[in-house]
Design a protein around this motif. Structure first.
Motif, PDB file in Angstrom:
ATOM      1  N   THR A  27      19.218 -10.273  -0.475  1.00  0.00           N
ATOM      2  CA  THR A  27      18.406 -11.198   0.315  1.00  0.00           C
ATOM      3  C   THR A  27      18.078 -12.457  -0.484  1.00  0.00           C
ATOM      4  O   THR A  27      18.041 -13.562   0.067  1.00  0.00           O
ATOM      5  N   GLN A  28      17.865 -12.295  -1.777  1.00  0.00           N
ATOM      6  CA  GLN A  28      17.484 -13.435  -2.616  1.00  0.00           C
ATOM      7  C   GLN A  28      18.596 -14.474  -2.735  1.00  0.00           C
ATOM      8  O   GLN A  28      18.338 -15.587  -3.169  1.00  0.00           O
ATOM      9  N   ARG A  29      19.815 -14.150  -2.319  1.00  0.00           N
ATOM     10  CA  ARG A  29      20.889 -15.153  -2.266  1.00  0.00           C
ATOM     11  C   ARG A  29      20.576 -16.215  -1.210  1.00  0.00           C
ATOM     12  O   ARG A  29      21.059 -17.336  -1.292  1.00  0.00           O
ATOM     13  N   TYR A  30      19.830 -15.813  -0.194  1.00  0.00           N
ATOM     14  CA  TYR A  30      19.560 -16.680   0.950  1.00  0.00           C
ATOM     15  C   TYR A  30      18.128 -17.205   1.015  1.00  0.00           C
ATOM     16  O   TYR A  30      17.862 -18.202   1.681  1.00  0.00           O
ATOM     17  N   LEU A  31      17.201 -16.505   0.385  1.00  0.00           N
ATOM     18  CA  LEU A  31      15.784 -16.724   0.649  1.00  0.00           C
ATOM     19  C   LEU A  31      14.976 -16.362  -0.587  1.00  0.00           C
ATOM     20  O   LEU A  31      15.294 -15.392  -1.268  1.00  0.00           O
ATOM     21  N   GLN A  32      13.920 -17.135  -0.873  1.00  0.00           N
ATOM     22  CA  GLN A  32      12.996 -16.736  -1.935  1.00  0.00           C
ATOM     23  C   GLN A  32      12.206 -15.540  -1.413  1.00  0.00           C
ATOM     24  O   GLN A  32      11.398 -15.681  -0.491  1.00  0.00           O
ATOM     25  N   PHE A  33      12.457 -14.376  -1.977  1.00  0.00           N
ATOM     26  CA  PHE A  33      11.844 -13.146  -1.465  1.00  0.00           C
ATOM     27  C   PHE A  33      11.420 -12.256  -2.619  1.00  0.00           C
ATOM     28  O   PHE A  33      12.147 -12.101  -3.593  1.00  0.00           O
ATOM     29  N   ASN A  34      10.228 -11.672  -2.482  1.00  0.00           N
ATOM     30  CA  ASN A  34       9.767 -10.702  -3.471  1.00  0.00           C
ATOM     31  C   ASN A  34       8.890  -9.651  -2.795  1.00  0.00           C
ATOM     32  O   ASN A  34       8.427  -9.837  -1.670  1.00  0.00           O
ATOM     33  N   ILE A  35       8.704  -8.562  -3.510  1.00  0.00           N
ATOM     34  CA  ILE A  35       7.820  -7.484  -3.052  1.00  0.00           C
ATOM     35  C   ILE A  35       6.639  -7.406  -4.003  1.00  0.00           C
ATOM     36  O   ILE A  35       6.821  -7.394  -5.217  1.00  0.00           O
ATOM     37  N   GLU A  36       5.434  -7.379  -3.440  1.00  0.00           N
ATOM     38  CA  GLU A  36       4.208  -7.189  -4.221  1.00  0.00           C
ATOM     39  C   GLU A  36       3.654  -5.807  -3.889  1.00  0.00           C
ATOM     40  O   GLU A  36       3.478  -5.475  -2.716  1.00  0.00           O
ATOM     41  N   VAL A  37       3.380  -5.031  -4.936  1.00  0.00           N
ATOM     42  CA  VAL A  37       2.867  -3.674  -4.756  1.00  0.00           C
ATOM     43  C   VAL A  37       1.375  -3.656  -5.069  1.00  0.00           C
ATOM     44  O   VAL A  37       0.953  -4.041  -6.160  1.00  0.00           O
ATOM     45  N   ILE A  38       0.596  -3.222  -4.105  1.00  0.00           N
ATOM     46  CA  ILE A  38      -0.828  -3.000  -4.318  1.00  0.00           C
ATOM     47  C   ILE A  38      -0.977  -1.545  -4.754  1.00  0.00           C
ATOM     48  O   ILE A  38      -0.503  -0.642  -4.059  1.00  0.00           O
ATOM     49  N   PRO A  39      -1.602  -1.312  -5.901  1.00  0.00           N
ATOM     50  CA  PRO A  39      -1.724   0.075  -6.369  1.00  0.00           C
ATOM     51  C   PRO A  39      -2.447   0.948  -5.345  1.00  0.00           C
ATOM     52  O   PRO A  39      -3.399   0.501  -4.698  1.00  0.00           O
ATOM     53  N   GLU A  40      -1.954   2.185  -5.210  1.00  0.00           N
ATOM     54  CA  GLU A  40      -2.628   3.089  -4.281  1.00  0.00           C
ATOM     55  C   GLU A  40      -3.964   3.502  -4.862  1.00  0.00           C
ATOM     56  O   GLU A  40      -4.180   3.480  -6.079  1.00  0.00           O
ATOM     57  N   LEU A  41      -4.881   3.838  -3.979  1.00  0.00           N
ATOM     58  CA  LEU A  41      -6.223   4.232  -4.397  1.00  0.00           C
ATOM     59  C   LEU A  41      -6.173   5.556  -5.142  1.00  0.00           C
ATOM     60  O   LEU A  41      -5.363   6.432  -4.839  1.00  0.00           O
ATOM     61  N   LYS A  42      -7.054   5.694  -6.103  1.00  0.00           N
ATOM     62  CA  LYS A  42      -7.171   6.946  -6.868  1.00  0.00           C
ATOM     63  C   LYS A  42      -8.347   7.756  -6.321  1.00  0.00           C
ATOM     64  O   LYS A  42      -9.280   7.208  -5.742  1.00  0.00           O
ATOM     65  N   ASN A  43      -8.308   9.065  -6.533  1.00  0.00           N
ATOM     66  CA  ASN A  43      -9.408   9.961  -6.168  1.00  0.00           C
ATOM     67  C   ASN A  43      -9.850   9.777  -4.716  1.00  0.00           C
ATOM     68  O   ASN A  43     -11.007   9.501  -4.423  1.00  0.00           O
ATOM     69  N   THR A  44      -8.901   9.950  -3.794  1.00  0.00           N
ATOM     70  CA  THR A  44      -9.194   9.710  -2.378  1.00  0.00           C
ATOM     71  C   THR A  44      -9.605  10.968  -1.614  1.00  0.00           C
ATOM     72  O   THR A  44      -9.906  10.875  -0.430  1.00  0.00           O
TER      73      THR A  44
END
Length: 157
Positions: A27-44
């Motif tokens: 995808t990055q060949r065509y478009l500026q694209f990235n994935i941001e990961v929000i850490p999952e909650l602990k002790n749920t």
């Protein structure tokens, strides 16, 4: 235009990780694209579903920037065929100056505050998929859309 996929929690299965990385690279060949990961909650274990949604919602909202156009991947959103999604992306690339941000929430969905910050909702299917699988399906569809727009033989009618 920059495009970002925000996800809650990391992808853990290697076969998903490898496939997602491959489609991101394509995808990055065509478009500026990235994935941001929000850490999952602990002790749920002692947190209700609503409290988890609220806490995840705060993290999602904090990861957004002023001017972001936010699209939730949500079961109540609009469904599109791949060619329609390609046309959607073409229009967004021509009209959005900042980031186009797609968001995949946690296991219980989104908080009301996240819904309030959203510009629109999109559904990948009426079926339910695991969160890891949704990531793969989305990045493959984004690559397919870019392939359609660029005349690549990847997509067949």
């Amino acid at each position: 235009m920059k495009t970002t996929l925000i996800v809650v929690g990391r992808t853990v299965e290697n076969y998903f990780i490898n496939a997602i990385e491959e489609y991101v690279k394509r995808t990055q060949r065509y478009l500026q694209f990235n994935i941001e990961v929000i850490p999952e909650l602990k002790n749920t274990k002692n947190l209700s579903e609503n409290v988890q949604k609220e806490k995840e919602g705060e993290l999602i909202i904090n990861s957004l920037q002023p001017g972001d156009y936010v699209v939730l991947l949500d079961e109540g959103g609009k469904e599109m065929r791949s060619v329609e999604f390609a046309e959607y992306m073409r229009k967004k690339m021509n009209t959005i100056n900042k980031r186009l941000v797609f968001v995949i929430g946690g296991p219980y969905g989104f908080s009301q505050d996240v819904y309030k910050r959203t510009d629109e909702k999109m559904s990948l299917s009426k079926m339910t998929f695991s969160h890891q699988m949704v990531r793969l399906i989305f990045v493959e569809q984004l690559y397919r859309a870019m392939s359609i727009l660029n005349g690549s033989p990847y997509h067949h009618e």
